[in-house]
Design a protein around this motif. Structure first.
Motif, PDB file in Angstrom:
ATOM      1  N   ARG A 179       0.866  -1.184   0.000  1.00 32.70           N
ATOM      2  CA  ARG A 179       0.000   0.000   0.000  1.00 32.70           C
ATOM      3  C   ARG A 179       0.904   1.236   0.000  1.00 32.70           C
ATOM      4  O   ARG A 179       1.349   1.683   1.054  1.00 32.70           O
ATOM      5  CB  ARG A 179      -0.896  -0.023   1.225  1.00 32.70           C
ATOM      6  N   PRO A 180       1.164   1.817  -1.183  1.00 35.60           N
ATOM      7  CA  PRO A 180       2.124   2.921  -1.279  1.00 35.60           C
ATOM      8  C   PRO A 180       1.639   4.232  -0.669  1.00 35.60           C
ATOM      9  O   PRO A 180       2.443   5.109  -0.381  1.00 35.60           O
ATOM     10  CB  PRO A 180       2.353   3.069  -2.778  1.00 35.60           C
ATOM     11  N   ALA A 181       0.332   4.375  -0.478  1.00 35.16           N
ATOM     12  CA  ALA A 181      -0.232   5.573   0.157  1.00 35.16           C
ATOM     13  C   ALA A 181      -1.589   5.193   0.753  1.00 35.16           C
ATOM     14  O   ALA A 181      -2.208   4.215   0.321  1.00 35.16           O
ATOM     15  CB  ALA A 181      -0.396   6.697  -0.862  1.00 35.16           C
ATOM     16  N   ALA A 182      -2.048   5.974   1.694  1.00 37.98           N
ATOM     17  CA  ALA A 182      -3.309   5.655   2.370  1.00 37.98           C
ATOM     18  C   ALA A 182      -4.501   5.639   1.421  1.00 37.98           C
ATOM     19  O   ALA A 182      -5.447   4.891   1.625  1.00 37.98           O
ATOM     20  CB  ALA A 182      -3.551   6.656   3.493  1.00 37.98           C
ATOM     21  N   ASP A 183      -4.442   6.443   0.362  1.00 37.50           N
ATOM     22  CA  ASP A 183      -5.566   6.524  -0.572  1.00 37.50           C
ATOM     23  C   ASP A 183      -5.376   5.659  -1.822  1.00 37.50           C
ATOM     24  O   ASP A 183      -6.126   5.785  -2.778  1.00 37.50           O
ATOM     25  CB  ASP A 183      -5.811   7.974  -0.984  1.00 37.50           C
ATOM     26  N   VAL A 184      -4.380   4.789  -1.808  1.00 41.55           N
ATOM     27  CA  VAL A 184      -4.072   3.935  -2.966  1.00 41.55           C
ATOM     28  C   VAL A 184      -3.911   2.498  -2.507  1.00 41.55           C
ATOM     29  O   VAL A 184      -3.269   2.231  -1.508  1.00 41.55           O
ATOM     30  CB  VAL A 184      -2.767   4.389  -3.659  1.00 41.55           C
TER      31      VAL A 184
END
Length: 138
Positions: free
Chosen positions: A29-34
């Motif tokens: 999960r590279p970012a919280a929204d991705v």
């Protein structure tokens, strides 16, 4: 819990250590929204073409140094042949090779060795852009 859409990321290199380095640097999960990400590994150019042709890939990370088919040539081929292509990112070992990435029509580059601080941000940005232009399926 986030409502971010899952994404499928293809990583291509003829070397398994390069594929592992990319997966490790980017994570699930590279970012919280991705994400979360599903990883698909390919060791040959033919595997990449078959997988992309099959659909469902949101992003390809292609090793520019792969042998015998380099990721730069694959990026160019995918851009020319696939109408609704995934986002494309190429790994480059030398910054002077960025012009080759431009020629290949890749959307982004990542330096190799992969930086675990930069790679997740690049992948997240590409996936955000991809989701934003994905056609609505009914």
């Amino acid at each position: 819990m986030s409502d971010a859409a899952p994404a499928t990321v293809l990583v291509y290199s003829s070397r398994s250590d390069v594929r592992t380095a990319v997966r490790t640097a980017v994570g699930r999960r590279p970012a919280a929204d991705v994400g979360p990400l599903t990883w698909v590994e390919c060791a040959t150019g033919d595997e990449v073409v078959r997988t992309v042709d099959g659909g469902g890939v949101d992003l390809c990370i292609l090793d520019g140094e792969a042998q015998p088919t380099g990721g730069l040539a694959l990026a160019r081929q995918i851009t020319v042949e696939v109408a609704d292509r995934p986002a494309l990112c190429v790994l480059i070992a030398r910054q002077p090779d960025r012009w080759l990435a431009h020629w290949s029509r890749a959307d982004a580059t990542l330096p190799f060795p992969v930086d675990p601080l930069t790679a997740p941000a690049v992948v997240a940005d590409l996936l955000r852009d991809r989701v934003g232009r994905r056609p609505v399926r009914r």
